[in-house]
Enzyme design. Structure first.
Site, short mmCIF file in Angstrom:
data_model
loop_
_atom_site.label_atom_id
_atom_site.label_comp_id
_atom_site.label_asym_id
_atom_site.label_seq_id
_atom_site.Cartn_x
_atom_site.Cartn_y
_atom_site.Cartn_z
N HIS A 194 -15.55 18.90 14.51
CA HIS A 194 -14.75 19.74 15.40
C HIS A 194 -15.59 20.35 16.52
CE1 HIS A 194 -11.26 20.46 12.32
NE2 HIS A 194 -11.47 19.18 12.61
N SER A 198 -15.17 13.66 17.94
CA SER A 198 -15.38 12.36 17.34
C SER A 198 -15.55 11.29 18.42
CB SER A 198 -14.19 11.99 16.44
OG SER A 198 -13.03 11.81 17.22
N LYS A 221 0.04 9.99 11.23
CA LYS A 221 -0.73 8.77 10.96
C LYS A 221 -1.55 8.93 9.68
CE LYS A 221 -2.61 6.48 14.38
NZ LYS A 221 -3.40 6.10 15.57
N ASP A 222 -2.18 10.09 9.50
CA ASP A 222 -2.96 10.34 8.29
C ASP A 222 -2.09 10.28 7.04
OD1 ASP A 222 -5.33 10.58 9.65
OD2 ASP A 222 -5.26 12.77 9.79
N GLU A 265 -21.02 -0.78 -11.47
CA GLU A 265 -19.69 -0.83 -10.89
C GLU A 265 -19.72 -1.62 -9.58
OE1 GLU A 265 -16.47 1.46 -12.29
OE2 GLU A 265 -17.60 -0.15 -13.22
#
Length: 362
Positions: A194, A198, A221-222, A265
């Site tokens: 923030h 980005s 969208k998220d 894994e």
């Protein structure tokens, strides 16, 4: 004050107007991280760190006897797989669009990745089944290959000269502590995001001249991406929860019986292939360290969208990563070890070229 803080960071936050769906991966990681923390806290109330009863506590008391205990346990098991799957997409997007040029943001994110790998390994050991016990034995023994201080570090981590009950107690405590350290670093990561802003899909430094509010454009969208992931998550929990578990995961850990093919894994398989690609444990460890350093190094590159040759290198890197993961699941024999050597060397060469052959001077 708190309302204004939330509004400024979740509603009115000015956001680049042309981010694609790959930028939703961070929110998805946060969502499944919440699932991990909640399910982990619930499991920790019933788990007992003791080499004689940990396996029975997990398999019988939690999974079979506790009300919806099986759901909580498998949510925790599959939550980490979903986190690493999305994390690979998240870091792949950062590499493709050269988001590592945001140095502070990238550094904190990379530390988060390392800590999540450590915490996932610690959690994998806790059920104390055959594969987790021997994975802990093999991977911790790599530390002993470090010159001069390897044995000292090994004894400090394991608590003795071999993996024992003391190791299990330490791993459980560290697993819980690291979970809250990761949550704190997530807050730091968001603060950097923030504060510095980005990257964007066009790699435009002036991208914030064309902005939209975070809500409702990007919240929708998220939520769409998370909803799709949650549907898949619930489907796996209800219909095939044991899909990710090896058959050795249903046998209590036995120091006297070695599994035919020890493997970690799936999200550790390419590291495991690198480690065993060299007969010397130290050589394999050096391979992994070089890979991580090259993966981390922030350089001043342009996005792949402006370079076809960088796109080719990126997808060669992705294919090599998948190939190494396949080799990590194969037996430690010919020709898989030789193929692992070649693929590991090729991986390091690709990363070196990708990071250093397209550096901008400004």
């Amino acid at each position: 004050m708190l309302v204004n803080l939330l509004r400024n960071n979740l509603v009115d936050l000015p956001t680049n107007g042309y981010l694609n769906y790959y930028w939703c991966s961070g929110f998805a990681i946060g969502f499944f991280l919440v699932i991990q923390v909640v399910s982990g806290i619930m499991l920790s109330l019933f788990y007992v760190a003791n080499e004689n009863i940990s396996f029975s506590v997990v398999m019988e008391d939690i999974t079979n006897s506790l009300l919806i205990g099986w759901l909580i346990r498998y949510a925790h098991v599959w939550g980490v797989s979903f986190i690493f799957l999305i994390f690979i997409i998240h870091m792949g997007r950062a590499l493709y669009y050269s988001s590592y040029t945001k140095v502070g943001l990238w550094n904190v994110g990379f530390v988060l990745y390392l800590l999540m790998m450590v915490n996932a390994f610690l959690g994998y050991v806790l059920p104390w089944h055959q594969m987790s016990y021997w994975a802990a034995t093999v991977l911790t023994s790599v530390i002993q290959s470090v010159p001069y201080v390897g044995n000292i570090i090994y004894i400090y981590i394991v608590g003795g000269f071999a993996v024992t009950n003391l190791t299990l107690v330490r791993f459980f405590a560290l697993h819980v502590i690291l979970a809250f350290v990761i949550l704190g670093l997530v807050v730091v990561h968001l603060a950097y995001l923030h504060y510095n802003g980005s990257n964007n899909s066009l790699f435009s430094s002036s991208g914030y001249t064309d902005v939209v509010r975070f809500h409702s454009y990007y919240t929708n969208k998220d939520l769409f991406v998370v909803s799709g992931g949650l549907v898949l998550f619930i489907f796996i929990l209800l219909y095939c929860p044991n899909l990710a578990l090896d058959e050795e995961g249903f046998i209590a850990g036995d120091p006297m019986v070695t599994p035919a093919n020890i493997k970690p894994e799936w999200y550790f398989l390419f590291f495991y292939a690198m480690l065993r690609s060299v007969s010397s444990k130290l050589g394999g460890l050096i391979f992994v360290i070089i890979f991580l350093i090259l993966l981390w190094l922030p350089t001043n590159n342009s996005s792949c969208v402006y370079s076809v040759s960088r796109q080719v290198l990126f997808w060669l890197f992705a294919c090599d990563l998948l190939f190494l993961s396949y080799l990590g699941a194969c037996p430690s024999s010919f020709p898989y070890v030789i193929l692992g050597q070649l693929a590991s060397t090729f991986m390091i060469l690709i990363l070196f070229c990708y990071k250093f052959f397209w550096i901008n001077n400004v």
